[in-house]
Each structure stands twice: as C-alpha cells, then as structure tokens.
Design a protein around this motif. Structure first.
Motif, PDB file in Angstrom:
ATOM      1  N   ARG A 149      23.912  12.031 -12.411  1.00 43.34           N
ATOM      2  CA  ARG A 149      25.324  11.907 -12.802  1.00 43.34           C
ATOM      3  C   ARG A 149      25.546  10.581 -13.545  1.00 43.34           C
ATOM      4  O   ARG A 149      26.177  10.553 -14.603  1.00 43.34           O
ATOM      5  CB  ARG A 149      26.201  11.975 -11.538  1.00 43.34           C
ATOM      6  CG  ARG A 149      27.658  12.085 -11.848  1.00 43.34           C
ATOM      7  CD  ARG A 149      28.495  12.559 -10.697  1.00 43.34           C
ATOM      8  NE  ARG A 149      29.853  12.724 -11.168  1.00 43.34           N
ATOM      9  CZ  ARG A 149      30.311  13.803 -11.765  1.00 43.34           C
ATOM     10  NH1 ARG A 149      29.533  14.828 -11.935  1.00 43.34           N
ATOM     11  NH2 ARG A 149      31.562  13.864 -12.189  1.00 43.34           N
ATOM     12  N   ASN A 150      24.980   9.507 -12.990  1.00 50.85           N
ATOM     13  CA  ASN A 150      25.145   8.199 -13.634  1.00 50.85           C
ATOM     14  C   ASN A 150      24.496   8.160 -15.017  1.00 50.85           C
ATOM     15  O   ASN A 150      25.025   7.575 -15.952  1.00 50.85           O
ATOM     16  CB  ASN A 150      24.544   7.102 -12.746  1.00 50.85           C
ATOM     17  CG  ASN A 150      25.406   6.824 -11.528  1.00 50.85           C
ATOM     18  OD1 ASN A 150      26.537   7.287 -11.457  1.00 50.85           O
ATOM     19  ND2 ASN A 150      24.879   6.094 -10.568  1.00 50.85           N
ATOM     20  N   ARG A 151      23.308   8.791 -15.117  1.00 48.64           N
ATOM     21  CA  ARG A 151      22.611   8.817 -16.413  1.00 48.64           C
ATOM     22  C   ARG A 151      23.447   9.541 -17.461  1.00 48.64           C
ATOM     23  O   ARG A 151      23.563   9.105 -18.602  1.00 48.64           O
ATOM     24  CB  ARG A 151      21.258   9.531 -16.271  1.00 48.64           C
ATOM     25  CG  ARG A 151      20.146   8.597 -15.879  1.00 48.64           C
ATOM     26  CD  ARG A 151      18.778   9.180 -16.191  1.00 48.64           C
ATOM     27  NE  ARG A 151      18.593  10.540 -15.729  1.00 48.64           N
ATOM     28  CZ  ARG A 151      17.422  11.031 -15.315  1.00 48.64           C
ATOM     29  NH1 ARG A 151      16.366  10.259 -15.292  1.00 48.64           N
ATOM     30  NH2 ARG A 151      17.302  12.269 -14.943  1.00 48.64           N
ATOM     31  N   VAL A 152      24.034  10.671 -17.043  1.00 44.20           N
ATOM     32  CA  VAL A 152      24.855  11.450 -17.984  1.00 44.20           C
ATOM     33  C   VAL A 152      26.069  10.633 -18.427  1.00 44.20           C
ATOM     34  O   VAL A 152      26.396  10.580 -19.621  1.00 44.20           O
ATOM     35  CB  VAL A 152      25.289  12.793 -17.339  1.00 44.20           C
ATOM     36  CG1 VAL A 152      26.313  13.508 -18.213  1.00 44.20           C
ATOM     37  CG2 VAL A 152      24.088  13.688 -17.120  1.00 44.20           C
ATOM     38  N   PHE A 198      28.906   7.480 -22.649  1.00 39.33           N
ATOM     39  CA  PHE A 198      29.632   6.285 -23.122  1.00 39.33           C
ATOM     40  C   PHE A 198      28.747   5.361 -23.951  1.00 39.33           C
ATOM     41  O   PHE A 198      29.147   4.234 -24.253  1.00 39.33           O
ATOM     42  CB  PHE A 198      30.213   5.517 -21.933  1.00 39.33           C
ATOM     43  CG  PHE A 198      31.504   6.107 -21.430  1.00 39.33           C
ATOM     44  CD1 PHE A 198      32.724   5.744 -22.003  1.00 39.33           C
ATOM     45  CD2 PHE A 198      31.503   7.041 -20.418  1.00 39.33           C
ATOM     46  CE1 PHE A 198      33.916   6.294 -21.550  1.00 39.33           C
ATOM     47  CE2 PHE A 198      32.689   7.606 -19.961  1.00 39.33           C
ATOM     48  CZ  PHE A 198      33.898   7.232 -20.523  1.00 39.33           C
ATOM     49  N   LEU A 199      27.534   5.826 -24.272  1.00 42.14           N
ATOM     50  CA  LEU A 199      26.579   5.075 -25.102  1.00 42.14           C
ATOM     51  C   LEU A 199      26.281   3.698 -24.494  1.00 42.14           C
ATOM     52  O   LEU A 199      26.189   2.699 -25.191  1.00 42.14           O
ATOM     53  CB  LEU A 199      27.109   4.922 -26.540  1.00 42.14           C
ATOM     54  CG  LEU A 199      27.590   6.210 -27.216  1.00 42.14           C
ATOM     55  CD1 LEU A 199      28.266   5.910 -28.546  1.00 42.14           C
ATOM     56  CD2 LEU A 199      26.454   7.198 -27.423  1.00 42.14           C
ATOM     57  N   SER A 251      37.098   3.724 -24.756  1.00 37.60           N
ATOM     58  CA  SER A 251      37.046   5.190 -24.840  1.00 37.60           C
ATOM     59  C   SER A 251      37.450   5.757 -23.495  1.00 37.60           C
ATOM     60  O   SER A 251      37.401   5.080 -22.472  1.00 37.60           O
ATOM     61  CB  SER A 251      35.633   5.651 -25.155  1.00 37.60           C
ATOM     62  OG  SER A 251      35.152   4.985 -26.293  1.00 37.60           O
ATOM     63  N   ILE A 252      37.816   7.029 -23.510  1.00 40.20           N
ATOM     64  CA  ILE A 252      38.213   7.676 -22.259  1.00 40.20           C
ATOM     65  C   ILE A 252      37.470   9.011 -22.134  1.00 40.20           C
ATOM     66  O   ILE A 252      37.403   9.783 -23.085  1.00 40.20           O
ATOM     67  CB  ILE A 252      39.751   7.840 -22.188  1.00 40.20           C
ATOM     68  CG1 ILE A 252      40.150   8.481 -20.874  1.00 40.20           C
ATOM     69  CG2 ILE A 252      40.306   8.610 -23.351  1.00 40.20           C
ATOM     70  CD1 ILE A 252      41.611   8.268 -20.524  1.00 40.20           C
ATOM     71  N   VAL A 271      33.295  14.882 -21.762  1.00 41.42           N
ATOM     72  CA  VAL A 271      33.627  14.654 -23.171  1.00 41.42           C
ATOM     73  C   VAL A 271      34.346  13.306 -23.251  1.00 41.42           C
ATOM     74  O   VAL A 271      35.285  13.038 -22.497  1.00 41.42           O
ATOM     75  CB  VAL A 271      34.479  15.820 -23.756  1.00 41.42           C
ATOM     76  CG1 VAL A 271      35.740  16.077 -22.955  1.00 41.42           C
ATOM     77  CG2 VAL A 271      34.830  15.547 -25.220  1.00 41.42           C
ATOM     78  N   VAL A 272      33.827  12.448 -24.117  1.00 39.77           N
ATOM     79  CA  VAL A 272      34.423  11.112 -24.274  1.00 39.77           C
ATOM     80  C   VAL A 272      35.209  11.098 -25.583  1.00 39.77           C
ATOM     81  O   VAL A 272      34.689  11.503 -26.638  1.00 39.77           O
ATOM     82  CB  VAL A 272      33.326  10.020 -24.287  1.00 39.77           C
ATOM     83  CG1 VAL A 272      33.946   8.643 -24.456  1.00 39.77           C
ATOM     84  CG2 VAL A 272      32.508  10.076 -23.010  1.00 39.77           C
ATOM     85  N   LEU A 273      36.463  10.676 -25.484  1.00 41.55           N
ATOM     86  CA  LEU A 273      37.355  10.698 -26.646  1.00 41.55           C
ATOM     87  C   LEU A 273      37.806   9.287 -27.012  1.00 41.55           C
ATOM     88  O   LEU A 273      37.766   8.372 -26.168  1.00 41.55           O
ATOM     89  CB  LEU A 273      38.589  11.554 -26.333  1.00 41.55           C
ATOM     90  CG  LEU A 273      38.328  12.998 -25.886  1.00 41.55           C
ATOM     91  CD1 LEU A 273      39.625  13.656 -25.460  1.00 41.55           C
ATOM     92  CD2 LEU A 273      37.677  13.805 -26.993  1.00 41.55           C
ATOM     93  N   SER A 274      38.229   9.142 -28.244  1.00 42.36           N
ATOM     94  CA  SER A 274      38.812   7.857 -28.651  1.00 42.36           C
ATOM     95  C   SER A 274      40.160   7.691 -27.933  1.00 42.36           C
ATOM     96  O   SER A 274      40.755   8.690 -27.497  1.00 42.36           O
ATOM     97  CB  SER A 274      39.008   7.840 -30.170  1.00 42.36           C
ATOM     98  OG  SER A 274      39.850   8.902 -30.541  1.00 42.36           O
ATOM     99  N   PRO A 275      40.675   6.454 -27.798  1.00 42.24           N
ATOM    100  CA  PRO A 275      41.914   6.241 -27.030  1.00 42.24           C
ATOM    101  C   PRO A 275      43.099   7.052 -27.554  1.00 42.24           C
ATOM    102  O   PRO A 275      43.956   7.498 -26.772  1.00 42.24           O
ATOM    103  CB  PRO A 275      42.189   4.745 -27.188  1.00 42.24           C
ATOM    104  CG  PRO A 275      40.916   4.142 -27.644  1.00 42.24           C
ATOM    105  CD  PRO A 275      40.120   5.195 -28.312  1.00 42.24           C
TER     106      PRO A 275
END
Lengths: 209, 204
Positions: A43-46, A51-52, A95-96, A113-117
C-alpha cells in the motif's frame, strides 16, 4: 471398530476437521505478521509511486517514513462508502489523491488517482489490486500505461464518459486521451467507464484543501 | 524399491503424464502458462499438494470410511492448498496477486484427487509419496515447456528478462499470451507425445 457405523463416520470427520483446520490455522498464524507487513508495504509503495515520491532505500521502514513525512491521509464517507483522501504536505502545489475503483473485466480494480489541487488534471494513477488477466489486462499496472496519465487534462466540459478517453478519439488535438491496451479491450473499457464515474464523484465531494 | 520408484516416476512423468495422457489439470495449465514465473509458483503448489495429499491419504487409507472417502480427500486437499496459498501470499505477494485465484483452484485440480483415489488409497505411504511427486513433476514439466514457448513468443522475454535483440528478430504474437495460445501449445504438446507413443508401440 465398525467403519460403517454412523458414529465412526461422524467421529472420523470431526477429528479430521479439527486436525486439518488446526494445521491451516497454525500456518495462517505463523505468517500473519508477514502478511500484514507485506500488505502495508504494498500500500505504501503504491501511494509513494502515485505521488512520485522517491524512496531510495526500499525497506518497509523507509516507505512508512516517506508516507508519514509527505502524506496526510483521512477517510471521508459518501453514503455507505468510505474513501481515503491523501493530501500532500509541505509541497508548493500540493497534489491530492483519492481512492478509486470499479468493476474490471474479472473483478474489482482498486487504485489511487492523484489530481492537481484545482482538479483540472491527473498527476498520476496507480493500482492497489486487481485480478485482470496476467499479460493482458494486468498491464494496467505497467509504467508505459500509467505514465500516460501524468499531466493528463480532464475535459470537465464534456459528458461524464468522455472526460478521459481511452483509444481512438474523434477530432484533432484531443488532449484528454490515452492509448488503450492491445488485447485487453474489456479491461480498458471498464477502466475508462469507472474512472470517469469516480472523477465525477470526486468532484462532487468538494474537498477543502 | 529402486526399480519401483523408477517405474513410478516413469509412469507419472511420461507414460501416464497427467496432462497429455490423462488429460487432467488442463484448466490451470491453460490459465497460468503465459508467464514462466507464475507457472513455476503454480507448479510448486501442485507438487506440494499432490505429494502431501497422496502421502496423507495413504497413511489414513485403512481408517477412512469408504462411503465418505471423497469428502475426506477433498478436506485433505483443501487444507494443503490453503497452506500453499498462505505461504505464497506471505513470501511472494507480487506473484500471488497474479496467480492467487488459480492457486485456490488447485483444490479442484483433477490430478490430485485422481491420484489419491486411483493410487494412494490402495498403496503404501512411500510409493504413494513418490507417485504424488512424479505426477506433480509430470504436470510441471509440461507446464514449464508450454510457458517457455508462450512467454518467448508472446512477450519476447524469459522469466521477465528480454531476449538479446528480440525486437530485431521477433515481433511478439499477442495471441500466444491469450487463452487461444495455450490451446495451441497444449494441442501441439499432446500431438508430439501421442505420436511418439504410437511410434514406440509400432516398434515394439
């Protein structure tokens, strides 16, 4: 002892169930710690990949520290459903991230899924778990596929199903499209469907950053 | 015992091979052979289960009530499969994510129950143990052979490592990693094995 008697048969089954059930329980308990550690590490790796976040040392502790240092996790409820929201801390443009998921070709696919603010573009997508066909649908995890989402604009002005397009798109200069996976059309179509639906739900959450 | 062991292995691996002679365990043979590493873990699971199931059934053969023998065999097989599943999940979680569903299906793999019923329930523990190993190996050898060909032709890799200059001399056949590729390979392996048997029969 009469092996045909009902009492012998019942007694034999009870003893067999206890013995083999105990065996399975022993193996399960012996590996419980390892299983939890693996799950947490995965989970942490993902999350770090999503979040790069670079983690040089690949140890579980390093991933734990990276998450603690960079990400604030909270859970929000939408009706009966709980969804984790991941907020980047100490970043210029934080990012969120959101848990997202839906039915794939074989079973449920879960990811982040990580999105811009401003929610205008996708920063990255990664997957926690799925049961798609190895070598075909399972390629959704491969870098060439997930890399296509980096910086991908979401066409909020379009109908829900067309905000992110997989495969062929009509009209020149369509910027909200990515390549689907050859040989995994059903997985690609399912991912497109539920990703767009989840993006719509995420927008309706109106998260305060 | 030496000759008996040799005979059991020869039967399990070649003459009575579970895949191309008995046509058992085909479902998993088709499902997990598109990547060699997945196949190796599946083979480990099947060898472990056939071996221990045959040994256990043989040890208990004089105590198992005849009328419920199949229920008992399923209980034994399911227990060992659950143990394998837990061990693979704990030690190789990335591979388990891909082959997990198929590992659970070892319970319904006909090879294991077939050998428990046909051999282990009528023989002493040591020959039964060897029969379990031999049948597991017979299944594994065929699966590995199919997986090597499918992975090379489908991905241009072996155990995930690209073959040298593969892009120059080979264009990947996607169909080889899809279910039809498994059917083609299985048919070819069975064809070769049966043709060889027929030649041997004719010669003798």
């Amino acid at each position: 002892m009469n092996k045909k008697s009902a009492w012998y048969i019942i007694g034999f089954m009870v003893v067999a169930c206890v013995v083999f059930g105990t065996g399975v329980s022993v193996v399960h308990n012996a590996t419980l710690g390892l299983l939890e550690k693996n799950q947490r590490l995965h989970r942490n790796r993902v999350i770090c990949r999503a979040f790069l976040i670079d983690v040089i040392d690949q140890s579980p502790e390093s991933y734990d520290n990276a998450i603690l240092k960079n990400i604030k996790i909270r859970t929000i409820t939408e009706g009966n459903r709980a969804r984790n929201v991941y907020e980047q801390i100490d970043a210029d443009t934080p990012s969120i991230g959101f848990d997202f998921g839906g039915m794939g070709f074989w079973d449920r696919i879960n990811g982040i899924v990580v999105l811009s603010p401003d929610l205008e573009k996708i920063i990255n997508i990664q997957f926690f778990d799925h049961k798609e066909t190895p070598g075909l649908g399972a390629r959704i995890e491969e870098e060439w596929f997930t890399d296509q989402f980096k910086g991908l604009p979401i066409a909020w002005e379009k109908p829900v199903s067309d905000r992110i397009i997989f495969g062929h798109a009509t009209g020149a200069g369509t910027v909200n499209r990515i390549d689907a996976i050859t040989g995994a059309t059903q997985t690609s179509m399912a991912l497109r469907r539920f990703l767009n639906e989840e993006l719509e739900r995420i927008r309706n959450l109106k998260i305060d950053l | 015992m030496g000759n008996d062991a040799k005979k059991i292995f020869k039967l399990g691996i070649i003459a009575d091979n579970p895949i191309f002679r008995q046509v058992l365990g085909i479902c998993s043979a088709l499902a997990v052979t598109n990547l060699l590493v997945n196949t190796l873990f599946m083979c480990f699971g099947v060898i472990f289960t056939t071996t221990l199931t045959s040994l256990t059934v043989s040890l208990l053969r004089n105590y198992i009530p005849q009328r419920i023998r199949m229920i008992v065999q399923v209980l034994i097989i399911a227990s060992y499969v659950m143990m394998v599943d837990i061990v693979i999940r704990a030690t190789a979680p990335d591979i388990h994510r891909f082959i997990g569903p198929y590992v659970g299906l070892i319970i319904t793999n006909c090879i294991i129950m077939g050998r428990a019923e046909a051999f282990a329930s009528q023989n002493r523990p040591l020959p039964s143990l060897l029969d379990g190993i031999a049948c597991g190996l017979g299944y594994s050898i065929v699966l590995v052979a199919i997986a090597v060909v499918r992975e090379i032709m489908g991905f241009g890799t072996i155990l995930g490592y690209p073959l040298p200059g593969v892009d120059i001399w080979w264009h990947q056949w996607t169909i080889m990693v899809m279910p039809p590729g498994a059917f083609f390979m299985l048919a070819i392996v069975t064809w070769i094995a049966r043709s060889r048997d027929r030649e041997e029969d004719a010669a003798s």
